[in-house]
Design a protein around this motif. Structure first.
Motif, PDB file in Angstrom:
ATOM      1  N   GLY A  61       0.826  -1.208   0.000  1.00 20.20           N
ATOM      2  CA  GLY A  61       0.000   0.000   0.000  1.00 20.20           C
ATOM      3  C   GLY A  61       0.857   1.253   0.000  1.00 20.20           C
ATOM      4  O   GLY A  61       0.573   2.219  -0.723  1.00 20.20           O
ATOM      5  N   TYR A  62       1.922   1.249   0.812  1.00 18.10           N
ATOM      6  CA  TYR A  62       2.855   2.385   0.821  1.00 18.10           C
ATOM      7  C   TYR A  62       3.467   2.580  -0.563  1.00 18.10           C
ATOM      8  O   TYR A  62       3.572   3.690  -1.063  1.00 18.10           O
ATOM      9  CB  TYR A  62       3.983   2.173   1.825  1.00 18.10           C
ATOM     10  N   GLU A  63       3.890   1.462  -1.152  1.00 14.91           N
ATOM     11  CA  GLU A  63       4.527   1.536  -2.461  1.00 14.91           C
ATOM     12  C   GLU A  63       3.574   2.150  -3.491  1.00 14.91           C
ATOM     13  O   GLU A  63       3.962   3.039  -4.266  1.00 14.91           O
ATOM     14  CB  GLU A  63       4.965   0.135  -2.900  1.00 14.91           C
ATOM     15  N   THR A  64       2.339   1.728  -3.479  1.00 17.15           N
ATOM     16  CA  THR A  64       1.347   2.251  -4.420  1.00 17.15           C
ATOM     17  C   THR A  64       1.140   3.749  -4.226  1.00 17.15           C
ATOM     18  O   THR A  64       1.103   4.519  -5.193  1.00 17.15           O
ATOM     19  CB  THR A  64       0.011   1.506  -4.246  1.00 17.15           C
ATOM     20  N   ARG A  65       1.019   4.159  -2.968  1.00 23.70           N
ATOM     21  CA  ARG A  65       0.813   5.584  -2.696  1.00 23.70           C
ATOM     22  C   ARG A  65       2.037   6.408  -3.072  1.00 23.70           C
ATOM     23  O   ARG A  65       1.915   7.510  -3.609  1.00 23.70           O
ATOM     24  CB  ARG A  65       0.435   5.790  -1.232  1.00 23.70           C
ATOM     25  N   LEU A  66       3.229   5.891  -2.788  1.00 19.31           N
ATOM     26  CA  LEU A  66       4.446   6.616  -3.160  1.00 19.31           C
ATOM     27  C   LEU A  66       4.555   6.772  -4.672  1.00 19.31           C
ATOM     28  O   LEU A  66       4.929   7.844  -5.165  1.00 19.31           O
ATOM     29  CB  LEU A  66       5.682   5.906  -2.603  1.00 19.31           C
ATOM     30  N   LEU A  67       4.233   5.724  -5.412  1.00 19.94           N
ATOM     31  CA  LEU A  67       4.281   5.819  -6.875  1.00 19.94           C
ATOM     32  C   LEU A  67       3.298   6.873  -7.391  1.00 19.94           C
ATOM     33  O   LEU A  67       3.611   7.640  -8.304  1.00 19.94           O
ATOM     34  CB  LEU A  67       3.991   4.454  -7.502  1.00 19.94           C
ATOM     35  N   ALA A  68       2.113   6.923  -6.782  1.00 19.30           N
ATOM     36  CA  ALA A  68       1.119   7.923  -7.182  1.00 19.30           C
ATOM     37  C   ALA A  68       1.609   9.332  -6.851  1.00 19.30           C
ATOM     38  O   ALA A  68       1.428  10.267  -7.648  1.00 19.30           O
ATOM     39  CB  ALA A  68      -0.210   7.649  -6.482  1.00 19.30           C
ATOM     40  N   ARG A 128      12.281   7.367  -0.460  1.00 19.61           N
ATOM     41  CA  ARG A 128      11.303   6.653   0.368  1.00 19.61           C
ATOM     42  C   ARG A 128      10.835   5.382  -0.334  1.00 19.61           C
ATOM     43  O   ARG A 128      10.672   4.328   0.301  1.00 19.61           O
ATOM     44  CB  ARG A 128      10.102   7.555   0.670  1.00 19.61           C
ATOM     45  N   LEU A 129      10.631   5.487  -1.650  1.00 24.89           N
ATOM     46  CA  LEU A 129      10.208   4.320  -2.421  1.00 24.89           C
ATOM     47  C   LEU A 129      11.281   3.237  -2.391  1.00 24.89           C
ATOM     48  O   LEU A 129      10.964   2.044  -2.254  1.00 24.89           O
ATOM     49  CB  LEU A 129       9.886   4.728  -3.870  1.00 24.89           C
ATOM     50  N   ALA A 130      12.525   3.635  -2.491  1.00 23.83           N
ATOM     51  CA  ALA A 130      13.618   2.654  -2.445  1.00 23.83           C
ATOM     52  C   ALA A 130      13.649   1.952  -1.091  1.00 23.83           C
ATOM     53  O   ALA A 130      13.817   0.726  -1.022  1.00 23.83           O
ATOM     54  CB  ALA A 130      14.951   3.345  -2.727  1.00 23.83           C
ATOM     55  N   ARG A 131      13.468   2.709   0.007  1.00 20.62           N
ATOM     56  CA  ARG A 131      13.440   2.095   1.340  1.00 20.62           C
ATOM     57  C   ARG A 131      12.243   1.154   1.483  1.00 20.62           C
ATOM     58  O   ARG A 131      12.352   0.068   2.056  1.00 20.62           O
ATOM     59  CB  ARG A 131      13.408   3.172   2.425  1.00 20.62           C
ATOM     60  N   CYS A 132      11.129   1.578   0.942  1.00 17.51           N
ATOM     61  CA  CYS A 132       9.923   0.746   1.002  1.00 17.51           C
ATOM     62  C   CYS A 132      10.138  -0.558   0.238  1.00 17.51           C
ATOM     63  O   CYS A 132       9.811  -1.643   0.733  1.00 17.51           O
ATOM     64  CB  CYS A 132       8.743   1.528   0.427  1.00 17.51           C
ATOM     65  N   ARG A 133      10.691  -0.458  -0.947  1.00 18.57           N
ATOM     66  CA  ARG A 133      10.931  -1.666  -1.756  1.00 18.57           C
ATOM     67  C   ARG A 133      11.976  -2.567  -1.106  1.00 18.57           C
ATOM     68  O   ARG A 133      11.875  -3.788  -1.193  1.00 18.57           O
ATOM     69  CB  ARG A 133      11.336  -1.276  -3.175  1.00 18.57           C
ATOM     70  N   ALA A 179      12.467  -2.861   2.156  1.00 15.66           N
ATOM     71  CA  ALA A 179      11.762  -3.528   3.261  1.00 15.66           C
ATOM     72  C   ALA A 179      10.848  -4.626   2.726  1.00 15.66           C
ATOM     73  O   ALA A 179      10.760  -5.721   3.290  1.00 15.66           O
ATOM     74  CB  ALA A 179      10.955  -2.510   4.053  1.00 15.66           C
ATOM     75  N   LEU A 180      10.201  -4.359   1.616  1.00 19.65           N
ATOM     76  CA  LEU A 180       9.317  -5.353   0.994  1.00 19.65           C
ATOM     77  C   LEU A 180      10.126  -6.560   0.529  1.00 19.65           C
ATOM     78  O   LEU A 180       9.710  -7.713   0.732  1.00 19.65           O
ATOM     79  CB  LEU A 180       8.578  -4.711  -0.185  1.00 19.65           C
ATOM     80  N   HIS A 181      11.294  -6.317  -0.038  1.00 17.98           N
ATOM     81  CA  HIS A 181      12.163  -7.400  -0.495  1.00 17.98           C
ATOM     82  C   HIS A 181      12.645  -8.257   0.679  1.00 17.98           C
ATOM     83  O   HIS A 181      12.625  -9.488   0.618  1.00 17.98           O
ATOM     84  CB  HIS A 181      13.355  -6.826  -1.264  1.00 17.98           C
ATOM     85  N   LYS A 182      13.055  -7.600   1.770  1.00 21.42           N
ATOM     86  CA  LYS A 182      13.497  -8.341   2.963  1.00 21.42           C
ATOM     87  C   LYS A 182      12.362  -9.187   3.520  1.00 21.42           C
ATOM     88  O   LYS A 182      12.573 -10.326   3.944  1.00 21.42           O
ATOM     89  CB  LYS A 182      13.997  -7.376   4.034  1.00 21.42           C
TER      90      LYS A 182
END
Length: 170
Positions: free
Chosen positions: A114-121, A152-157, A159-162
């Motif tokens: 959800g964070y990733e989607t919002r950041l992309l938007a 922020r998107l890179a950090r989110c991705r 965390a998602l990858h981990k």
């Protein structure tokens, strides 16, 4: 013997419900989701209620069912279908504390997605503003905002990858 169109539509609705329920996380809830008048089932998973609906639908189709019972069952089945449809559609609207309990890692994954989607938007929005910006100061501010959002998107991705790796390691 061909089935009446209403029965075919009902079977189609139940099949669609089955698919919707299969696509959702169907964890156990703290309390039964429906009134005891609507479902006898004491389970708290949507699949439990779907099973009862399918049993009622089978009874409705049984040739030995008398006319009065068939009419009562038809109304009950329609009410159950409507209730399950509403429940499926409202899952995303429920606060997190009311949603079915599931694997915490899966919940975290959905949160990060959800964070990733919002950041992309947000990035897309800022870049669109940047394309229309006329002054240098506005452009510089928007460039800084886009850079921060990309970080922020890179950090989110990350965390998602981990999290994905920890889920696969299980």
């Amino acid at each position: 013997m061909p089935q009446p169109p209403a029965h075919q539509r009902l079977l189609l609705l139940v099949d669609q419900l089955r698919q919707q329920i299969a696509q959702q996380s169907d964890g156990a809830c703290r309390q039964p989701r429906f009134d005891a008048q609507l479902f006898r089932c004491k389970g708290t998973r949507l699949a439990d209620y779907l099973r009862e609906l399918e049993q009622n639908l089978a009874q409705l189709s049984a040739p030995e069912t008398d006319r009065m019972r068939r009419q009562w069952l038809a109304e009950k089945v329609l009410d159950q279908v409507a209730a399950l449809q509403r429940e499926c559609q409202s899952q995303q609207l429920r606060p997190a504390r009311e949603r079915p309990r599931s694997d915490p890692r899966q919940q975290k994954r959905e949160e990060y997605q959800g964070y990733e989607t919002r950041l992309l938007a947000m990035i897309e929005q800022r870049e669109a503003h940047l394309a229309r910006a006329e002054t240098l100061s506005v452009q510089q501010q928007l460039i800084r905002e886009v850079e921060v959002l990309h970080e922020r998107l890179a950090r989110c991705r990350s965390a998602l990858h981990k999290l994905e790796l920890s889920i696969q390691a299980r």
